[in-house]
Design an enzyme around this catalytic site. Structure first.
Site, short mmCIF file in Angstrom:
data_model
loop_
_atom_site.label_atom_id
_atom_site.label_comp_id
_atom_site.label_asym_id
_atom_site.label_seq_id
_atom_site.Cartn_x
_atom_site.Cartn_y
_atom_site.Cartn_z
N LYS A 188 -2.97 -20.77 -3.55
CA LYS A 188 -3.30 -21.08 -4.94
C LYS A 188 -4.76 -20.73 -5.26
CE LYS A 188 0.79 -22.88 -4.46
NZ LYS A 188 2.07 -22.42 -4.95
N VAL A 189 -5.19 -21.11 -6.45
CA VAL A 189 -6.52 -20.69 -6.94
C VAL A 189 -7.65 -21.30 -6.11
CG1 VAL A 189 -8.06 -20.70 -8.93
CG2 VAL A 189 -5.62 -20.31 -9.25
#
Ligand SMILES: *Cc1c(COP(=O)(O)O)cnc(C)c1O
Length: 381
Positions: A188-189
């Site tokens: 994810k980010v």
């Protein structure tokens, strides 16, 4: 040169971690307080403020966050929950954990997020909730989804696992008013290794989420530890151990400080891909919408009339050291959900013809040019 001799030089993604995270973890280790404590509380405050929510409740993963979201809304046997099939399997598993029934609805072919018209036609008298997914950095069509929800009196839950930093009509995902779940898995980010977060507005729901993630206990470990008198905890209901540790949260705090910069670099890389691949007829490139700019947690291209199959293209990319991944899965096609089969033509095409290209904040121009050059060559050949 044989293909097996080539090791991957360009991964699909890479978390950005440095001395800041290292020192933060060492500090927690030396403090002697490892479980959910002051670092989790600080990380929660940062995420709540960032997305514009009253509360943030950290969990061990987005999957456990989604499970709690289902419980908070009292979803259970006999209730149908409408969700996309074009998402990671955890989204649907959370529905199953509480004994509710997942009902898959098709997606929009461009945004690859729930199509409100498909949601509307999936509503039955047993429908209780819509589980919208903000997929790979692009917010779902919340206005359309909320309109269906209002018309039928349905709850809305948001799975924003890959989409921290995404926004909808100028407001950040997680602050739109519904219970929203995020992931901090390394894909994810930002990452804490494993980890998740629920953001929400309602005080009572937030308090229940905090209790449910810690065995249903009426008082937290930290409050008991810090108290000047003896506190005997109570257990008003059956809970879970879905806590995040302070070690993980310490990493998360440092990652939050980097978030805006990481998102900026992702956008820059995505724009560079778009400029370099715009003229390739066989590729449909990802794009944001005016009301929801893309944060490009992944760079999903869709093959349109390519002569080679998606898997063939992936093989040929790997042969020159470039990792890629198939697009988001289609849950209704996996054996675990064989009882939820239905025809979802847009989803089926997107999962078959979609390809995730490498994209990470530290990707260099040279690395990106290498990917572009070989992808163009493979598509031509
Ligand atoms: C990654 C992901 C999840 C699962 O997150 P974990 O933190 O690994 O449990 C759930 N939903 C979506 C859409 C995801 O992309």
């Amino acid at each position: 040169m044989t293909t097996s001799a080539v090791t991957v030089q360009i991964p699909v993604t890479k978390p950005v971690l440095d001395q800041a995270e290292e020192q933060a973890v060492v500090q927690v280790l030396r403090s002697g307080w490892l479980v959910q404590g002051p670092k989790v509380a600080e990380f929660e405050r940062m995420v709540a403020d960032y997305v514009g929510a009253r509360h943030a409740v950290a969990t061990s993963s987005c999957t456990t966050a989604l499970h709690l979201a289902m419980l908070l809304h009292g979803l259970g046997p006999g209730h149908e929950v409408i969700l996309p099939s074009f998402t990671f399997i955890a989204t649907a598993n959370a529905v199953r954990y509480v004994g509710a029934t997942p009902v898959f609805a098709d997606i929009d072919p461009v945004s690859c997020t729930l199509d409100p018209a498909a949601v509307a036609s999936a509503v039955t008298p047993r429908t209780r909730a819509i589980l919208a997914v903000h997929q790979i950095g692009l917010a779902a069509d919340m206005e359309g989804i909320q309109a269906v929800a209002r018309r039928h009196g349905l709850l809305v839950v948001e799975d924003a696992a890959p989409s921290l930093g995404a926004s909808y009509r100028g407001r950040r995902v997680g602050g739109l008013g519904n219970v929203t779940c995020f992931s901090f898995h390394p894909r994810k980010v930002i990452s804490t290794g494993e980890g998740g977060m629920i953001t929400l507005q309602d005080d009572a729901l937030a308090e229940r989420a905090r209790r449910l993630r810690a065995h249903g206990m009426s008082v937290s470990d930290l409050a008991r530890h810090g108290a000047r008198r003896v506190i005997i905890e109570e257990y008003p209901e059956v809970g879970y151990n879905y806590r995040m540790s302070d070690l993980h949260a310490a990493v998360g705090i440092q990652q939050m400080k980097k978030l805006d910069g990481l998102l900026e670099r992702r956008r820059e890389r995505a724009e560079r891909y778009a400029a370099a691949l715009r003229d390739v007829e066989e590729l449909q490139l990802p794009a944001g919408r005016p009301e929801s700019p893309h944060t490009y947690q992944s760079y999903l291209v869709q093959l349109r009339g390519a002569r080679k199959s998606r898997n063939q293209i992936m093989e040929e990319l790997l042969a020159v050291g470039i990792a890629s991944r198939p697009a988001v899965m289609a849950i209704h096609l996996t054996p675990a959900y064989a009882d939820c089969r239905r025809r979802l033509p847009v989803t089926e095409r997107a999962t078959r013809e979609g390809l995730l290209l490498p994209l990470y904040p530290t990707m260099t121009d040279a690395e990106q040019d290498y990917v572009v050059e070989h992808l163009r060559r493979i598509l031509r050949g």
